[in-house]
Enzyme design. Sequence first.
Site, short mmCIF file in Angstrom:
data_model
loop_
_atom_site.label_atom_id
_atom_site.label_comp_id
_atom_site.label_asym_id
_atom_site.label_seq_id
_atom_site.Cartn_x
_atom_site.Cartn_y
_atom_site.Cartn_z
N CYS A 107 -2.97 6.46 5.28
CA CYS A 107 -4.05 5.51 5.17
C CYS A 107 -5.52 5.88 4.68
O CYS A 107 -6.05 6.94 5.02
CB CYS A 107 -4.40 4.84 6.46
N HIS A 175 4.03 8.53 -0.75
CA HIS A 175 3.20 7.61 -1.69
C HIS A 175 2.42 8.80 -2.65
O HIS A 175 1.82 9.69 -2.24
CB HIS A 175 2.00 6.95 -1.04
N ASN A 206 7.38 6.07 -3.47
CA ASN A 206 6.43 5.02 -3.33
C ASN A 206 5.29 5.06 -4.22
O ASN A 206 4.77 6.38 -4.37
CB ASN A 206 5.97 5.05 -1.80
C1 LIG Z 1 -2.39 -4.50 2.09
C2 LIG Z 1 -1.78 -3.47 2.36
C3 LIG Z 1 -1.82 -2.80 3.67
C4 LIG Z 1 -1.20 -1.55 3.98
N1 LIG Z 1 -1.08 -1.10 5.13
C5 LIG Z 1 -0.34 -0.09 5.73
C6 LIG Z 1 -0.10 0.54 6.69
O1 LIG Z 1 -0.20 -0.19 7.79
N2 LIG Z 1 0.62 1.52 6.88
C7 LIG Z 1 0.78 2.49 5.84
O2 LIG Z 1 1.45 3.58 5.65
N3 LIG Z 1 0.86 1.94 4.56
C8 LIG Z 1 -0.08 1.00 4.31
N4 LIG Z 1 -0.16 0.62 3.02
C9 LIG Z 1 0.21 1.33 2.01
C10 LIG Z 1 1.48 0.87 1.48
O3 LIG Z 1 2.55 1.10 2.34
C11 LIG Z 1 2.12 1.68 0.07
O4 LIG Z 1 1.98 3.02 0.72
C12 LIG Z 1 1.16 1.39 -0.89
O5 LIG Z 1 0.85 0.05 -1.06
C13 LIG Z 1 1.59 2.03 -2.32
O6 LIG Z 1 2.91 1.26 -2.63
P1 LIG Z 1 3.04 0.10 -3.57
O7 LIG Z 1 2.38 0.51 -4.86
O8 LIG Z 1 4.43 -0.40 -3.82
O9 LIG Z 1 2.20 -1.03 -3.13
C14 LIG Z 1 -0.88 -0.78 2.68
C15 LIG Z 1 -0.87 -1.22 1.50
C16 LIG Z 1 -1.51 -2.63 1.50
C17 LIG Z 1 -1.48 -3.02 -0.20
#
Ligand SMILES: Cc1cc2nc3c(=O)[nH]c(=O)nc-3n(C[C@H](O)[C@H](O)[C@H](O)COP(=O)(O)O)c2cc1C
EC number: 1.3.1.-
Length: 354
Positions: A107, A175, A206
């Site tokens: 995070c 990620h 990711n």
């Molecule tokens: C609105 C929002 C809330 C998120 N909350 C979490 C979370 O609670 N735990 C976590 O590990 N990652 C959280 N993330 C990160 C996502 O799980 C992910 O790693 C990140 O968005 C990159 O992936 P994407 O490009 O497919 O969105 C959050 C991302 C967004 C956009």
Amino acid sequence: MPESATLPPPLYPGLKLTALAPMQDVTDWRFMRIIADYGSPDYFFTEYFRVYANSSVDKNILRSITENSTGCPVFAQMIGESIPDLVRIAKDLNQYPVAGIDLNMGCPAPKIYRKNVGGGLLRDPEKIHRILGSLRESIDGLLTVKMRIGFEDTANFEHILDLINLHKIDLLSLHGRTVKEKYHSAVHYDLIAHATQQVNCPVLANGNVTSATTAGIVLENTGAAGVMIGRAAIRNPWIFKQIRESFSGKPVSKVTLAEVRDYIERLRLTPIAPTLPEKMRANYMKKYLNFIGQSVDGAGAFLREMRLAQSESDILGICDRYLLTFPDREFALEPYPGVVARPNCETTPELVAN
Ligand SMILES: Cc1cc2nc3c(=O)[nH]c(=O)nc-3n(C[C@H](O)[C@H](O)[C@H](O)COP(=O)(O)O)c2cc1C
């Protein structure tokens, strides 16, 4: 030491894994249900349970485990740094039908990482060593990690990958950005590829997997066991079905604007929405439309109008105009270039959960 279990099998054996990324204030049990109806991923992850001295298991987040009607496994994610409390909450969570316990080490929100939790942990491999060791020793079942490639840089990356092996982590969701890169930089798929070579467990790639096509490219470039998708699944809940179609050599289903309007209606009718005051209902819808709008029109006009709307009924009027005037028109598979979600990170408006 408890034996680690095996990962739940994919929905379609032989195909690469897919997972819905955990997203705070988005991926609750209601949203998981909607996603499952459009074509479920193999795995779900809860929003993070905050763990600190005397914390208890958040009852609203717990509903995504106790009321999971998706038919697919849900991993319970924790964020924290206090080892006795992480062990205590992991044991509590393991009383419920979870697929496994996941630790958040990614995070990027400053208010989180300043407490040395989430992405903040990546600065302290010694602490990671103790946390993973204690969790592995004291809990039964699967132990998984979701992390970024580093905090400011990747100096600790190798060391942390070694710890993933040392503690026999069962699944690594990676990620491909540092904490400081937040959500906007290019994704370092080369480092995800490196991790897949180094660790003994399956890796979910990711970051910016936006469509079935990009999922295929990312998997080819990284050799990962699967993809984890966040923001693109809010924009296009059909994405997991489309990925499976593409991986099985079938044509990818097209989605019409009318179908997108139906999806928006489902979001609106989730039980939480009608109980919110008007201003919050508007913000609740904007949270999702912010992403959906990236594939509605190439000029970004839908997003601009939607952002200015003050009430839910104004928002729905805009949706009708853009989505039902030419209902058979195709919803773009990728976001239109330059049409960006704002914010597109964890800064969603505070919502009152019922
Ligand atoms: C609105 C929002 C809330 C998120 N909350 C979490 C979370 O609670 N735990 C976590 O590990 N990652 C959280 N993330 C990160 C996502 O799980 C992910 O790693 C990140 O968005 C990159 O992936 P994407 O490009 O497919 O969105 C959050 C991302 C967004 C956009």
